[in-house]
Design an enzyme around this catalytic site. Structure first.
Site, PDB file in Angstrom:
ATOM      1  N   LYS A 144       4.398  -5.040   3.284  1.00 54.19           N
ATOM      2  CA  LYS A 144       3.961  -4.234   4.956  1.00 54.19           C
ATOM      3  C   LYS A 144       2.526  -4.686   4.954  1.00 54.19           C
ATOM      4  O   LYS A 144       2.077  -4.618   3.979  1.00 54.19           O
ATOM      5  CB  LYS A 144       3.963  -3.372   4.232  1.00 54.19           C
ATOM      6  CG  LYS A 144       4.412  -2.617   5.994  1.00 54.19           C
ATOM      7  CD  LYS A 144       4.529  -1.274   6.004  1.00 54.19           C
ATOM      8  CE  LYS A 144       4.183  -0.210   7.614  1.00 54.19           C
ATOM      9  NZ  LYS A 144       3.544  -0.755   8.156  1.00 54.19           N
TER      10      LYS A 144
ATOM     11  N   LYS B 178      -2.250  -6.220   0.683  1.00 53.99           N
ATOM     12  CA  LYS B 178      -1.536  -7.921   0.323  1.00 53.99           C
ATOM     13  C   LYS B 178      -2.313  -8.872  -0.340  1.00 53.99           C
ATOM     14  O   LYS B 178      -2.741  -9.125  -0.963  1.00 53.99           O
ATOM     15  CB  LYS B 178      -0.038  -8.399   1.163  1.00 53.99           C
ATOM     16  CG  LYS B 178       0.419  -9.453   0.617  1.00 53.99           C
ATOM     17  CD  LYS B 178       1.597  -9.538   1.656  1.00 53.99           C
ATOM     18  CE  LYS B 178       1.075  -8.965   3.340  1.00 53.99           C
ATOM     19  NZ  LYS B 178       0.568  -9.907   3.724  1.00 53.99           N
TER      20      LYS B 178
ATOM     21  N   ASP C 253       7.762  -7.441   5.235  1.00 55.21           N
ATOM     22  CA  ASP C 253       8.581  -7.588   6.484  1.00 55.21           C
ATOM     23  C   ASP C 253       9.154  -8.717   6.223  1.00 55.21           C
ATOM     24  O   ASP C 253       9.376  -8.959   7.463  1.00 55.21           O
ATOM     25  CB  ASP C 253       8.356  -6.280   7.575  1.00 55.21           C
ATOM     26  CG  ASP C 253       7.417  -5.574   7.188  1.00 55.21           C
ATOM     27  OD1 ASP C 253       7.508  -4.381   6.728  1.00 55.21           O
ATOM     28  OD2 ASP C 253       6.177  -5.287   8.117  1.00 55.21           O
TER      29      ASP C 253
ATOM     30  N   LYS D 213      -1.344 -14.206  10.588  1.00 55.12           N
ATOM     31  CA  LYS D 213      -3.031 -13.928  11.579  1.00 55.12           C
ATOM     32  C   LYS D 213      -3.474 -15.342  10.805  1.00 55.12           C
ATOM     33  O   LYS D 213      -4.757 -14.958  10.860  1.00 55.12           O
ATOM     34  CB  LYS D 213      -2.314 -12.574  11.106  1.00 55.12           C
ATOM     35  CG  LYS D 213      -2.489 -11.556  11.405  1.00 55.12           C
ATOM     36  CD  LYS D 213      -3.025 -10.357  10.862  1.00 55.12           C
ATOM     37  CE  LYS D 213      -2.214  -9.869   9.967  1.00 55.12           C
ATOM     38  NZ  LYS D 213      -0.589  -9.726   8.856  1.00 55.12           N
TER      39      LYS D 213
END
Lengths: 456, 290
Positions: free
Chosen positions: B10, B15, B126, B41
């Protein structure tokens, strides 16, 4: 009923796609929502579509809408001249707003048109381009609307409804204009998808003007934008379709208080036309004498002409069974005309434009309750060409009224003469030809009789 | 054939931090590593590049430069860094962006050219659409790791990823390699993640404790491996690296149904909250009369 006819996906969410549409796979009798908006826009003189879509969405409509609508090219604004943002992967990922902005700017500059109809297809709808905002930037420069019409959302018939939603919500003024007595607008005849639209609209106009009603048919007439701007002034709106254009007249009633008169079909032949004229005449307070005199005059002419093919019909093909596969309006009109005026026997009626579940009962009732014959036809809603053909197998009909798709093999497959009345029609150039009104009814008879007389 | 793994988790769960430290640790162990950030991003590899961002694969699409020589950038210890990139927030389709970027790398033989020993895809966890599932389809990664904390929503995302793995498993897609528990502060949090893995027939490969060292190194624009190589935290990442490289396990997890997951989680969340209340209010201390 609706739950039975809608598909639930695996997670149990109602997708809104009904079973009928989901299962239609082979040569459907319509194109997509974008195509419906595109064809409708081209029906307006001075209207120009600006497609925000992949290039194929526009070019595909050459065969999907224009040639399918009685071999009609798209004019200066359609076909390969159509302005299109021609989106490619770059725009899918990064957004296509800038390209659309440039396209609108150059179209307004170059095109000699009055009404700019930006039509969003599948790609911008999936990725969420803010097309409304881009179109807003041009509202003070031109008459411009945005129709959000992703192809996956609906079919081309519904595209006609979406077009009117956008016109009424975005272009027509909010304030009430003084209505003009004895004027009407006509809705429910969909350019291209109702293949005989040009002739039918003109006929309706001629009929109503003959009894003193000023009629705005909007499409086909020059200065289309002026005709659109006059819509709020009408005393009544008339819709000649069980579902297409109905949302538009309801919206106009809500916005301007304009009442509407709803007919399930375009009037074909003397009986339907007389009924049409009487109802409209009464609502608009036309002296009944005027209406009756006109009807009497036309019927005298009409029924004398009807006697000419009488021998051919009675001696060669009396009381024949017939099959119809057409969009709602024509399916209703032809079924009633052939039974009630020719004494023919309805065998199977297939409705091909996928009307919403809510109006299907109404369509069935309209046909069942208005046939002067003891024979009750099977009435089926079907858009899949394979299934339509399967439904026609092993039946007694001698005439098939449908799209040109069935034309080449109608004799071979069903031993029936074929008359093309419904989208798509690729085997006829349709210009002013029409089946509505008095002369239209006679044209049906001409087409029927011409099929079995001769050849020498 | 290089070992290809995908790391999902998530957003904001740590991560990219975990992935970059894993890459750095693997590189220190002598492996040639390529890290591919699959997040619009494009900040997956910044701590491997002293905090500096790199041009993305989709930048080349955006600029129509066709310049394919400028996609791979060397980072810490020669790690090959790639960022897929994506549209501006609120515009376009990021999922399609991931697909296009991976196809572009694949079709042009860019990965083969560098022939790394290990390729790590760092993917937004996600799995909201087909695009974000791209790295677990056939022919891309063959082993998936997922990073999670003991937050319900993080575990929820893991459970969704498990569903994605199941979907693609019939067509030769990637299988699960293990779960990485991150930001661990208490044994109860470990217990919760362990219990989740037991119930979903998966395994925790490593717990990574929450550590201010990681935050400090990130602020300096470096991984913990680079910025604090002698710290305890760096050793945790090295241990993770050794486990990952030796881990041959590939299996199908059995995710919860959504309702069952919520039921399961509520018991644990109550315990975690109680635990926290005990900590804050110092109830035990008072009760013991000290």
């Amino acid at each position: 009923m609706s739950s039975k006819n809608t598909i639930e996906n695996q997670s149990g969410i109602d997708t809104g796609i009904n079973k009928f549409e989901k299962e239609s796979v082979e040569a459907p009798r319509y194109s997509c929502a974008l195509a419906g908006v595109y064809g409708t826009t081209l029906g307006i003189r001075g209207g120009i579509p600006i497609l925000h879509s992949g290039a194929g969405c526009g070019v595909g409509q050459l065969f999907g809408t224009l040639y399918a609508g009685g071999e009609s090219a798209g004019g200066n604004e359609g076909g390969t001249s159509t302005p299109c943002s021609c989106l490619v992967e770059e725009h899918v990922i990064l957004g296509g707003e800038e390209k659309l902005r440039n396209l609108i700017e150059s179209t307004i500059e170059i095109a000699n048109d009055e009404l700019f109809v930006v039509t969003s297809g599948c790609v911008p709808s999936l990725i969420g381009d803010d097309v409304d905002q881009v179109v807003d930037e041009f509202r003070d420069q031109a008459a411009i609307i945005h129709v959000n019409a992703p192809g996956f959302k609906a079919n081309s018939s519904e595209g006609y409804n979406l077009f009117w939603d956008a016109i009424i919500d975005q272009l027509l003024p909010d304030e009430y204009l003084e209505s003009e007595e004895k004027t009407v607008n006509i809705f429910g005849v969909v350019p291209y998808n109702h293949v005989y639209w040009k002739g039918d609209l003109l006929t309706i106009k001629t009929l109503l003007e003959s009894i003193g009603i000023k009629t705005n048919i909007i499409f086909t007439e020059k200065n289309g934008l002026d005709h659109i701007k006059k819509i709020p002034q009408a005393e009544y709106n008339i819709v000649v379709n069980p579902w297409l254009g109905v949302r538009a007249v309801e919206k106009l009633e809500e916005k301007y208080g304009t009442p509407f008169i709803k007919f399930p079909n375009v009037p074909v032949g003397a009986k339907q036309t007389a009924e049409f004229l009487r109802i409209v005449g009464e609502k608009l307070s036309i002296p009944s004498e005027t209406v009756e005199n006109y009807i009497a005059e036309k019927e005298d002419w009409y029924y004398r002409l009807m006697e000419y093919p009488g021998d051919a019909i009675i001696l060669v093909r009396p009381n024949s069974f017939y099959a119809v596969a057409a969009e709602s309006s024509y399916a209703i009109a032809f079924t009633k005309f052939l039974a009630n005026e020719l004494g023919y026997l309805p065998d199977i009626i297939q409705i091909t434009d996928n009307p919403p579940i809510e109006v299907r009962e109404e369509i069935i009732r309209e046909i069942r309750d208005n046939l002067d014959t003891v024979v009750q036809p099977d009435i089926i809603f079907e858009a899949d060409t394979y299934k339509i053909r399967k439904n026609l197998e092993n039946r007694p009909f001698l005439f098939l009224f449908s799209s040109s798709i069935e034309a080449p093999t109608s004799i071979e497959d069903y031993n029936a003469l074929h008359i093309p009345i419904s989208y798509p029609i690729y085997n006829r150039s349709v210009l002013a030809k029409h089946y509505s009104g008095y002369d239209g009814g006679l044209t049906v008879v001409e087409d029927v009789v011409s099929g079995f007389v001769g050849p020498l | 054939m290089p070992k290809q793994i995908a790391i999902y988790g998530k957003g904001g769960i740590g991560k990219s931090t975990t992935t970059s430290n894993l890459s750095a640790a693997l590189s220190d162990l002598g492996y040639s590593v390529m890290q591919i950030g699959c997040d619009p991003k494009n900040d997956s590899t910044t701590t491997l590049r002293k905090g500096k961002s790199i041009p993305t694969v989709l930048d080349t699409v955006r600029q129509r430069s066709g310049d394919l020589d400028n996609l791979v950038h060397e980072g810490y210890n020669g790690i090959y860094c790639v960022e897929a990139g994506g549209p501006e927030p609120g515009v376009g389709c990021a999922g399609r962006g991931i697909i296009a970027a991976i196809e572009l790398l694949d079709n042009n033989g860019i990965i083969d050219e560098y022939s790394p020993d290990i390729i790590i895809y760092d993917v937004l966890g996600d799995v909201v659409c087909g695009g974000f599932a791209m790295p677990i389809r056939k022919g891309i990664a063959d082993q998936v790791y997922t990073v999670t904390s003991s937050d319900y929503m993080a575990i929820y995302a893991v459970n969704n990823l498990f569903k994605g793995i199941l979907k693609y498993s019939n067509n030769g897609g990637a299988l699960l390699g293990g779960v990485i528990g991150n930001s661990i502060k208490s044994s109860l949090q470990e217990d919760m993640i362990k219990d989740f893995t037991e119930r979903t027939n998966s395994d925790v490969i490593q717990f990574v404790p929450r550590s201010p060292t990681v935050t400090r190194c990130e602020l300096d624009g470096v991984t913990t491996i680079e910025g604090a190589p002698d710290s305890r935290q760096a050793e945790v990442y090295r241990e993770l690296a050794r486990k990952v490289i030796n881990n041959k396990d590939k299996y199908l997890p059995t995710p919860f149904d959504n309702d069952d997951l919520a039921d399961w989680a509520s018991g644990w969340i109550n315990q975690l909250l109680l635990n926290r209340k005990v900590e804050i209010d110092n109830i035990q201390e008072e009760a013991s009369g000290i």
